[in-house]
Design a protein around this motif. Structure first.
Motif, PDB file in Angstrom:
ATOM      1  N   THR A  42      -7.413   0.489  -7.296  1.00 48.02           N
ATOM      2  CA  THR A  42      -6.177   0.117  -8.120  1.00 48.02           C
ATOM      3  C   THR A  42      -5.026   0.804  -7.786  1.00 48.02           C
ATOM      4  O   THR A  42      -4.137   0.273  -7.416  1.00 48.02           O
ATOM      5  CB  THR A  42      -6.379   0.132  -9.634  1.00 48.02           C
ATOM      6  OG1 THR A  42      -7.309  -0.371 -10.246  1.00 48.02           O
ATOM      7  CG2 THR A  42      -5.108  -0.201 -10.477  1.00 48.02           C
ATOM      8  N   LEU A  43      -5.105   2.261  -7.423  1.00 47.44           N
ATOM      9  CA  LEU A  43      -4.175   3.152  -6.803  1.00 47.44           C
ATOM     10  C   LEU A  43      -3.732   2.713  -5.455  1.00 47.44           C
ATOM     11  O   LEU A  43      -2.527   2.398  -5.020  1.00 47.44           O
ATOM     12  CB  LEU A  43      -4.536   4.488  -6.854  1.00 47.44           C
ATOM     13  CG  LEU A  43      -3.580   5.405  -6.193  1.00 47.44           C
ATOM     14  CD1 LEU A  43      -2.214   5.165  -6.989  1.00 47.44           C
ATOM     15  CD2 LEU A  43      -4.042   6.812  -6.193  1.00 47.44           C
ATOM     16  N   ALA A  44      -4.773   2.138  -4.798  1.00 47.23           N
ATOM     17  CA  ALA A  44      -4.570   1.851  -3.356  1.00 47.23           C
ATOM     18  C   ALA A  44      -3.544   0.433  -3.393  1.00 47.23           C
ATOM     19  O   ALA A  44      -2.594   0.343  -2.448  1.00 47.23           O
ATOM     20  CB  ALA A  44      -5.716   1.505  -2.715  1.00 47.23           C
ATOM     21  N   GLU A  45      -3.999  -0.354  -4.327  1.00 43.59           N
ATOM     22  CA  GLU A  45      -3.007  -1.803  -4.523  1.00 43.59           C
ATOM     23  C   GLU A  45      -1.820  -1.497  -4.941  1.00 43.59           C
ATOM     24  O   GLU A  45      -0.687  -2.143  -4.480  1.00 43.59           O
ATOM     25  CB  GLU A  45      -3.868  -2.467  -5.560  1.00 43.59           C
ATOM     26  CG  GLU A  45      -5.115  -3.087  -5.135  1.00 43.59           C
ATOM     27  CD  GLU A  45      -5.701  -3.918  -6.128  1.00 43.59           C
ATOM     28  OE1 GLU A  45      -5.524  -3.807  -7.199  1.00 43.59           O
ATOM     29  OE2 GLU A  45      -6.787  -4.387  -5.646  1.00 43.59           O
ATOM     30  N   GLN A  46      -1.392  -0.251  -5.675  1.00 48.35           N
ATOM     31  CA  GLN A  46      -0.240   0.023  -6.149  1.00 48.35           C
ATOM     32  C   GLN A  46       0.841   0.612  -5.175  1.00 48.35           C
ATOM     33  O   GLN A  46       1.985   0.389  -5.165  1.00 48.35           O
ATOM     34  CB  GLN A  46      -0.274   0.866  -7.421  1.00 48.35           C
ATOM     35  CG  GLN A  46      -0.671   0.284  -8.559  1.00 48.35           C
ATOM     36  CD  GLN A  46      -0.669   1.176  -9.909  1.00 48.35           C
ATOM     37  OE1 GLN A  46       0.194   1.312 -10.445  1.00 48.35           O
ATOM     38  NE2 GLN A  46      -1.892   1.796 -10.004  1.00 48.35           N
ATOM     39  N   LEU A  47      -0.050   1.203  -4.170  1.00 52.98           N
ATOM     40  CA  LEU A  47       0.662   2.129  -3.181  1.00 52.98           C
ATOM     41  C   LEU A  47       0.905   1.438  -1.821  1.00 52.98           C
ATOM     42  O   LEU A  47       1.195   1.832  -0.886  1.00 52.98           O
ATOM     43  CB  LEU A  47       0.179   3.631  -2.730  1.00 52.98           C
ATOM     44  CG  LEU A  47       0.148   4.119  -4.206  1.00 52.98           C
ATOM     45  CD1 LEU A  47      -0.727   5.781  -3.814  1.00 52.98           C
ATOM     46  CD2 LEU A  47       1.374   4.751  -4.537  1.00 52.98           C
ATOM     47  N   LEU A  48       0.605   0.196  -1.883  1.00 53.40           N
ATOM     48  CA  LEU A  48       0.310  -0.567  -0.649  1.00 53.40           C
ATOM     49  C   LEU A  48       1.857  -0.494   0.339  1.00 53.40           C
ATOM     50  O   LEU A  48       1.717  -0.535   1.280  1.00 53.40           O
ATOM     51  CB  LEU A  48       0.259  -2.291  -0.939  1.00 53.40           C
ATOM     52  CG  LEU A  48      -1.046  -2.868  -0.708  1.00 53.40           C
ATOM     53  CD1 LEU A  48      -1.220  -4.130  -1.312  1.00 53.40           C
ATOM     54  CD2 LEU A  48      -1.252  -2.710   1.011  1.00 53.40           C
ATOM     55  N   PRO A  51       5.256   4.479   1.712  1.00 53.82           N
ATOM     56  CA  PRO A  51       4.767   5.114   3.112  1.00 53.82           C
ATOM     57  C   PRO A  51       3.595   5.772   2.748  1.00 53.82           C
ATOM     58  O   PRO A  51       3.422   6.543   1.821  1.00 53.82           O
ATOM     59  CB  PRO A  51       6.207   5.703   3.625  1.00 53.82           C
ATOM     60  CG  PRO A  51       7.161   4.824   2.758  1.00 53.82           C
ATOM     61  CD  PRO A  51       6.652   4.457   1.560  1.00 53.82           C
ATOM     62  N   ASP A  52       2.542   6.225   3.898  1.00 50.53           N
ATOM     63  CA  ASP A  52       1.381   6.885   3.674  1.00 50.53           C
ATOM     64  C   ASP A  52       1.806   8.577   3.353  1.00 50.53           C
ATOM     65  O   ASP A  52       0.965   8.926   2.499  1.00 50.53           O
ATOM     66  CB  ASP A  52       0.735   7.086   5.280  1.00 50.53           C
ATOM     67  CG  ASP A  52       0.132   5.845   5.432  1.00 50.53           C
ATOM     68  OD1 ASP A  52       0.112   5.002   4.662  1.00 50.53           O
ATOM     69  OD2 ASP A  52      -0.171   5.776   6.543  1.00 50.53           O
ATOM     70  N   GLU A  53       2.722   9.198   3.938  1.00 48.71           N
ATOM     71  CA  GLU A  53       3.023  10.428   3.313  1.00 48.71           C
ATOM     72  C   GLU A  53       3.461  10.433   1.800  1.00 48.71           C
ATOM     73  O   GLU A  53       2.960  11.351   1.171  1.00 48.71           O
ATOM     74  CB  GLU A  53       4.005  11.185   4.114  1.00 48.71           C
ATOM     75  CG  GLU A  53       4.508  12.522   3.828  1.00 48.71           C
ATOM     76  CD  GLU A  53       3.427  13.682   3.877  1.00 48.71           C
ATOM     77  OE1 GLU A  53       3.397  14.441   3.308  1.00 48.71           O
ATOM     78  OE2 GLU A  53       2.448  13.301   4.801  1.00 48.71           O
ATOM     79  N   GLU A  54       4.277   9.598   1.409  1.00 47.69           N
ATOM     80  CA  GLU A  54       4.600   9.416   0.080  1.00 47.69           C
ATOM     81  C   GLU A  54       3.343   9.182  -0.681  1.00 47.69           C
ATOM     82  O   GLU A  54       3.375   9.625  -1.688  1.00 47.69           O
ATOM     83  CB  GLU A  54       5.934   8.448  -0.206  1.00 47.69           C
ATOM     84  CG  GLU A  54       7.038   8.821   0.500  1.00 47.69           C
ATOM     85  CD  GLU A  54       8.112   8.045   0.402  1.00 47.69           C
ATOM     86  OE1 GLU A  54       7.806   6.952  -0.655  1.00 47.69           O
ATOM     87  OE2 GLU A  54       9.187   8.143   0.724  1.00 47.69           O
ATOM     88  N   ALA A  55       2.884   8.279  -0.214  1.00 46.81           N
ATOM     89  CA  ALA A  55       1.273   7.728  -1.105  1.00 46.81           C
ATOM     90  C   ALA A  55       0.337   9.229  -1.159  1.00 46.81           C
ATOM     91  O   ALA A  55      -0.194   9.204  -2.245  1.00 46.81           O
ATOM     92  CB  ALA A  55       0.551   6.705  -0.433  1.00 46.81           C
ATOM     93  N   ARG A  56       0.130   9.676  -0.113  1.00 47.28           N
ATOM     94  CA  ARG A  56      -0.578  11.054  -0.152  1.00 47.28           C
ATOM     95  C   ARG A  56      -0.069  11.949  -1.424  1.00 47.28           C
ATOM     96  O   ARG A  56      -0.749  12.696  -1.941  1.00 47.28           O
ATOM     97  CB  ARG A  56      -0.681  11.917   1.087  1.00 47.28           C
ATOM     98  CG  ARG A  56      -1.731  11.196   2.050  1.00 47.28           C
ATOM     99  CD  ARG A  56      -2.161  11.836   3.284  1.00 47.28           C
ATOM    100  NE  ARG A  56      -0.775  12.086   4.093  1.00 47.28           N
ATOM    101  CZ  ARG A  56      -0.648  11.206   5.230  1.00 47.28           C
ATOM    102  NH1 ARG A  56      -1.398  10.139   5.230  1.00 47.28           N
ATOM    103  NH2 ARG A  56       0.476  11.205   5.741  1.00 47.28           N
ATOM    104  N   MET A  57       1.393  12.063  -1.094  1.00 46.42           N
ATOM    105  CA  MET A  57       1.820  13.042  -2.436  1.00 46.42           C
ATOM    106  C   MET A  57       1.344  12.578  -3.769  1.00 46.42           C
ATOM    107  O   MET A  57       1.083  13.501  -4.680  1.00 46.42           O
ATOM    108  CB  MET A  57       3.539  13.218  -2.091  1.00 46.42           C
ATOM    109  CG  MET A  57       3.724  14.076  -0.808  1.00 46.42           C
ATOM    110  SD  MET A  57       5.383  13.483  -0.667  1.00 46.42           S
ATOM    111  CE  MET A  57       6.322  14.518  -1.574  1.00 46.42           C
ATOM    112  N   ILE A  58       1.919  11.342  -3.909  1.00 47.98           N
ATOM    113  CA  ILE A  58       1.331  10.830  -5.503  1.00 47.98           C
ATOM    114  C   ILE A  58      -0.083  10.674  -5.614  1.00 47.98           C
ATOM    115  O   ILE A  58      -0.313  10.932  -6.765  1.00 47.98           O
ATOM    116  CB  ILE A  58       1.977   9.267  -5.339  1.00 47.98           C
ATOM    117  CG1 ILE A  58       3.608   9.248  -5.401  1.00 47.98           C
ATOM    118  CG2 ILE A  58       1.814   8.672  -6.589  1.00 47.98           C
ATOM    119  CD1 ILE A  58       4.272   7.929  -4.820  1.00 47.98           C
TER     120      ILE A  58
END
Length: 69
Positions: A42-48, A51-58
Motif C-alpha cells: 500500500t505504501l509503495a502504491e502511494q509513493l509511486l 522521487p526515491d529519496e523523498e520516498a525513503r525519507m517518508i
C-alpha cells in the motif's frame, strides 16, 4: 512539527509545503484503519510518483531521525 499519515494523497501532493523531512508513514497496526498485512504494498502504491529519496525519507529515514535511531 512532525506529521504522519496512513492514506493521504493530498498530504503527499503538498509534501513540499509541509516539509518532506517532517512526514512519516504509519501503518497503525493493530487498529481497524490499518492496511496490515499489506502495509508495504500500500505504501509503495502511494509513493509511486514520489522521487526515491523523498520516498525513503517518508518511509523510514524521517522516523529514524526523529527517534535518533
Amino acid at each position: 512539527i512532525w506529521t504522519c499519515f496512513i492514506r493521504d494523497e493530498a498530504g503527499l501532493e503538498a509534501r513540499h509545503r509541509i516539509g518532506v523531512n517532517k512526514i512519516m508513514f504509519e501503518a497503525d497496526y493493530p487498529h481497524s484503519d490499518t492496511m496490515w498485512p499489506n502495509s508495504r504494498k500500500t505504501l509503495a502504491e502511494q509513493l509511486l510518483d514520489v522521487p526515491d529519496e523523498e520516498a525513503r525519507m517518508i518511509a523510514g529515514t524521517n522516523a529514524a531521525a526523529l527517534l535518533k535511531l
